[in-house]
Motif scaffolding. Structure first.
Motif, PDB file in Angstrom:
ATOM      1  N   LEU A 225      11.814  -3.027  -1.896  1.00  0.00           N
ATOM      2  CA  LEU A 225      12.312  -2.050  -2.857  1.00  0.00           C
ATOM      3  C   LEU A 225      11.528  -0.753  -2.745  1.00  0.00           C
ATOM      4  O   LEU A 225      10.292  -0.770  -2.796  1.00  0.00           O
ATOM      5  CB  LEU A 225      12.181  -2.580  -4.284  1.00  0.00           C
ATOM      6  CG  LEU A 225      12.786  -3.956  -4.583  1.00  0.00           C
ATOM      7  CD1 LEU A 225      12.565  -4.314  -6.045  1.00  0.00           C
ATOM      8  CD2 LEU A 225      14.267  -3.992  -4.239  1.00  0.00           C
ATOM      9  N   GLU A 226      12.231   0.363  -2.558  1.00  0.00           N
ATOM     10  CA  GLU A 226      11.591   1.667  -2.717  1.00  0.00           C
ATOM     11  C   GLU A 226      11.335   1.890  -4.200  1.00  0.00           C
ATOM     12  O   GLU A 226      12.152   1.501  -5.041  1.00  0.00           O
ATOM     13  CB  GLU A 226      12.485   2.783  -2.169  1.00  0.00           C
ATOM     14  CG  GLU A 226      12.499   2.891  -0.673  1.00  0.00           C
ATOM     15  CD  GLU A 226      13.209   4.150  -0.192  1.00  0.00           C
ATOM     16  OE1 GLU A 226      13.681   4.938  -1.042  1.00  0.00           O
ATOM     17  OE2 GLU A 226      13.309   4.338   1.030  1.00  0.00           O
ATOM     18  N   ASN A 227      10.217   2.532  -4.510  1.00  0.00           N
ATOM     19  CA  ASN A 227       9.861   2.610  -5.921  1.00  0.00           C
ATOM     20  C   ASN A 227       9.351   3.990  -6.309  1.00  0.00           C
ATOM     21  O   ASN A 227       8.175   4.305  -6.143  1.00  0.00           O
ATOM     22  CB  ASN A 227       8.808   1.557  -6.279  1.00  0.00           C
ATOM     23  CG  ASN A 227       8.566   1.477  -7.770  1.00  0.00           C
ATOM     24  OD1 ASN A 227       9.502   1.626  -8.559  1.00  0.00           O
ATOM     25  ND2 ASN A 227       7.333   1.269  -8.168  1.00  0.00           N
ATOM     26  N   ASN A 228      10.251   4.808  -6.820  1.00  0.00           N
ATOM     27  CA  ASN A 228       9.868   6.055  -7.472  1.00  0.00           C
ATOM     28  C   ASN A 228       9.576   5.712  -8.925  1.00  0.00           C
ATOM     29  O   ASN A 228      10.486   5.375  -9.685  1.00  0.00           O
ATOM     30  CB  ASN A 228      11.001   7.075  -7.361  1.00  0.00           C
ATOM     31  CG  ASN A 228      10.673   8.390  -8.048  1.00  0.00           C
ATOM     32  OD1 ASN A 228       9.769   8.483  -8.877  1.00  0.00           O
ATOM     33  ND2 ASN A 228      11.416   9.431  -7.698  1.00  0.00           N
ATOM     34  N   LEU A 229       8.329   5.797  -9.339  1.00  0.00           N
ATOM     35  CA  LEU A 229       7.933   5.357 -10.673  1.00  0.00           C
ATOM     36  C   LEU A 229       8.638   6.127 -11.783  1.00  0.00           C
ATOM     37  O   LEU A 229       8.681   5.658 -12.928  1.00  0.00           O
ATOM     38  CB  LEU A 229       6.417   5.483 -10.864  1.00  0.00           C
ATOM     39  CG  LEU A 229       5.547   4.376 -10.265  1.00  0.00           C
ATOM     40  CD1 LEU A 229       5.548   4.415  -8.743  1.00  0.00           C
ATOM     41  CD2 LEU A 229       4.118   4.484 -10.788  1.00  0.00           C
ATOM     42  N   ASP A 230       9.192   7.303 -11.468  1.00  0.00           N
ATOM     43  CA  ASP A 230       9.833   8.135 -12.488  1.00  0.00           C
ATOM     44  C   ASP A 230      11.310   7.809 -12.675  1.00  0.00           C
ATOM     45  O   ASP A 230      11.959   8.379 -13.557  1.00  0.00           O
ATOM     46  CB  ASP A 230       9.686   9.616 -12.132  1.00  0.00           C
ATOM     47  CG  ASP A 230       8.252  10.100 -12.246  1.00  0.00           C
ATOM     48  OD1 ASP A 230       7.419   9.383 -12.835  1.00  0.00           O
ATOM     49  OD2 ASP A 230       7.957  11.204 -11.733  1.00  0.00           O
ATOM     50  N   GLU A 231      11.864   6.897 -11.855  1.00  0.00           N
ATOM     51  CA  GLU A 231      13.268   6.524 -12.008  1.00  0.00           C
ATOM     52  C   GLU A 231      13.395   5.274 -12.877  1.00  0.00           C
ATOM     53  O   GLU A 231      12.450   4.509 -13.047  1.00  0.00           O
ATOM     54  CB  GLU A 231      13.908   6.288 -10.643  1.00  0.00           C
ATOM     55  CG  GLU A 231      14.028   7.548  -9.815  1.00  0.00           C
ATOM     56  CD  GLU A 231      14.827   7.352  -8.549  1.00  0.00           C
ATOM     57  OE1 GLU A 231      15.522   8.305  -8.151  1.00  0.00           O
ATOM     58  OE2 GLU A 231      14.753   6.257  -7.946  1.00  0.00           O
TER      59      GLU A 231
ATOM     60  N   MET B 282      16.945  -0.723  -3.688  1.00  0.00           N
ATOM     61  CA  MET B 282      16.973  -1.644  -2.549  1.00  0.00           C
ATOM     62  C   MET B 282      16.929  -0.877  -1.233  1.00  0.00           C
ATOM     63  O   MET B 282      17.798  -0.051  -0.955  1.00  0.00           O
ATOM     64  CB  MET B 282      18.243  -2.499  -2.595  1.00  0.00           C
ATOM     65  CG  MET B 282      18.307  -3.568  -1.524  1.00  0.00           C
ATOM     66  SD  MET B 282      17.212  -4.955  -1.858  1.00  0.00           S
ATOM     67  CE  MET B 282      18.144  -5.813  -3.143  1.00  0.00           C
ATOM     68  N   LYS B 283      15.918  -1.186  -0.419  1.00  0.00           N
ATOM     69  CA  LYS B 283      15.800  -0.592   0.911  1.00  0.00           C
ATOM     70  C   LYS B 283      16.185  -1.603   1.993  1.00  0.00           C
ATOM     71  O   LYS B 283      16.903  -1.277   2.931  1.00  0.00           O
ATOM     72  CB  LYS B 283      14.376  -0.097   1.150  1.00  0.00           C
ATOM     73  CG  LYS B 283      14.163   0.577   2.502  1.00  0.00           C
ATOM     74  CD  LYS B 283      12.755   1.098   2.635  1.00  0.00           C
ATOM     75  CE  LYS B 283      12.517   1.740   3.999  1.00  0.00           C
ATOM     76  NZ  LYS B 283      13.375   2.924   4.196  1.00  0.00           N
ATOM     77  N   LYS B 284      15.689  -2.835   1.850  1.00  0.00           N
ATOM     78  CA  LYS B 284      16.005  -3.887   2.821  1.00  0.00           C
ATOM     79  C   LYS B 284      16.294  -5.185   2.076  1.00  0.00           C
ATOM     80  O   LYS B 284      15.616  -5.513   1.100  1.00  0.00           O
ATOM     81  CB  LYS B 284      14.837  -4.112   3.785  1.00  0.00           C
ATOM     82  CG  LYS B 284      14.524  -2.939   4.694  1.00  0.00           C
ATOM     83  CD  LYS B 284      13.335  -3.259   5.599  1.00  0.00           C
ATOM     84  CE  LYS B 284      12.964  -2.080   6.471  1.00  0.00           C
ATOM     85  NZ  LYS B 284      11.769  -2.369   7.314  1.00  0.00           N
TER      86      LYS B 284
ATOM     87  N   ALA C  71       0.822  -1.217   0.000  1.00  0.00           N
ATOM     88  CA  ALA C  71       0.000   0.000   0.000  1.00  0.00           C
ATOM     89  C   ALA C  71       0.852   1.261   0.000  1.00  0.00           C
ATOM     90  O   ALA C  71       0.430   2.304  -0.514  1.00  0.00           O
ATOM     91  CB  ALA C  71      -0.942  -0.016   1.200  1.00  0.00           C
ATOM     92  N   ASP C  72       2.059   1.194   0.569  1.00  0.00           N
ATOM     93  CA  ASP C  72       2.934   2.371   0.616  1.00  0.00           C
ATOM     94  C   ASP C  72       3.756   2.548  -0.654  1.00  0.00           C
ATOM     95  O   ASP C  72       4.604   3.438  -0.740  1.00  0.00           O
ATOM     96  CB  ASP C  72       3.857   2.313   1.831  1.00  0.00           C
ATOM     97  CG  ASP C  72       4.822   1.134   1.796  1.00  0.00           C
ATOM     98  OD1 ASP C  72       4.775   0.342   0.832  1.00  0.00           O
ATOM     99  OD2 ASP C  72       5.629   0.997   2.741  1.00  0.00           O
ATOM    100  N   GLY C  73       3.513   1.700  -1.661  1.00  0.00           N
ATOM    101  CA  GLY C  73       4.211   1.814  -2.925  1.00  0.00           C
ATOM    102  C   GLY C  73       5.484   1.008  -3.026  1.00  0.00           C
ATOM    103  O   GLY C  73       6.036   0.863  -4.124  1.00  0.00           O
ATOM    104  N   THR C  74       5.990   0.475  -1.907  1.00  0.00           N
ATOM    105  CA  THR C  74       7.178  -0.371  -1.976  1.00  0.00           C
ATOM    106  C   THR C  74       6.817  -1.702  -2.632  1.00  0.00           C
ATOM    107  O   THR C  74       5.652  -2.095  -2.694  1.00  0.00           O
ATOM    108  CB  THR C  74       7.776  -0.629  -0.588  1.00  0.00           C
ATOM    109  OG1 THR C  74       6.787  -1.266   0.244  1.00  0.00           O
ATOM    110  CG2 THR C  74       8.221   0.672   0.071  1.00  0.00           C
TER     111      THR C  74
END
Length: 282
Positions: free
Chosen positions: A256-262, A267-269, A224-227
């Motif tokens: 995974l952190e996910n900025n859709l524009d990148e 990798m976060k964890k 839900a937080d986009g990760t």
């Protein structure tokens, strides 16, 4: 014996191939269109069923905008990579495509992709030929989103390619690491800084002459937080500096952190478990 170069070629090509679909599976904007153009050679030749053939990237951004408001999912069934020569990779793949348009009309097809990618002096290969041929209708379907799977797989294959070439591509990992990260690796204390990660990479790269990862049991889900959470197993093979064969099997859990524009998620964890320890075998 594993063909180590073939494994690297496969990771390079699949990193780009799974990126191909992402622009169609989320809302379009200029940054995401730019990321789509990034995977294409300026003189790319694209053939798509009854739409015919286009050459070059001029106008692709405008053509992509026609898909605004469409819900698309591309489920890859099979992908095969081979090296044609010193400069070119060939990738063939079969997918199941699902589409719901703004008027609620629904379409689903089996599609075969036949592509070629030009190897680059630095960085990932770029598509020079893309041939897209529908091979049959699939009938009624329950729409299943494929974005997290394609986003996760493109990240994974690029990460593995960099791991297998870590002696020469350390700086490229900066694009794949979140600003704040924690890597619980199976061979060291938790890694939380770039300096510590770089030191771990240097030690790992110096201990083996070559390595390869075979992917098993991959799954990816968007929270839900986009990760994006990824669960995957790797069969690992390597050669020591003395030429001895090594094996291992590991289980990975990633966030995974996910900025859709990148270009890629980050990798976060990472939590790694050795299910078969790293060992030399006869």
């Amino acid at each position: 014996m594993t063909n180590f170069q073939h494994t690297k070629d496969t990771h390079m090509a699949l990193a780009q191939y799974h990126r191909w679909y992402q622009a169609y599976e989320v809302e379009m904007n200029d940054a995401r269109i730019a990321n789509q153009l990034d995977i294409l050679d300026p003189e790319v030749e694209i053939t798509s069923g009854h739409l015919g053939t286009t050459k070059g990237t001029d106008g692709i951004g405008e053509r992509l905008l026609q898909f605004k408001g469409w819900r698309n999912a591309h489920h890859v069934q099979r992908a095969n990579v081979e090296r044609l020569n010193d400069t070119t990779l060939k990738l063939q793949a079969d997918i199941h495509y699902q589409n719901i348009r703004p008027d609620e009309s629904r379409y689903s097809y089996a599609i075969t992709y036949t592509t070629e990618l030009a190897l680059q002096q630095d960085g990932l290969p770029k598509f020079t030929v893309v041939n897209i041929q529908p091979t049959g209708e699939l009938g009624e379907f329950e729409f299943q989103d494929a974005y997290a799977d394609n986003r996760g797989r493109s990240f994974m294959h690029y990460w593995l390619y960099l791991m297998e070439t870590a002696s020469t591509h350390q700086e490229a990992f900066k694009e794949l690491l979140a600003p704040s990260f924690k890597l619980n690796l199976s061979t060291s204390a938790p890694v939380t800084t770039w300096e510590a990660f770089q030191a771990w990479l240097t030690t790992t790269a110096s201990s083996v002459k070559d390595s390869a990862h075979t992917v098993k049991n991959f799954s990816a889900e968007q929270a839900a937080d986009g990760t994006i959470t990824v669960s995957v197993d790797f069969d690992w093979e390597g050669l020591t500096q003395a030429g001895e064969k090594m094996i291992a099997e590991t289980h990975h859990e990633w966030v995974l952190e996910n900025n859709l524009d990148e270009r890629f998620a980050r990798m976060k964890k990472m939590n790694v478990t050795q299910t078969v320890p790293f060992q030399v075998v006869k």
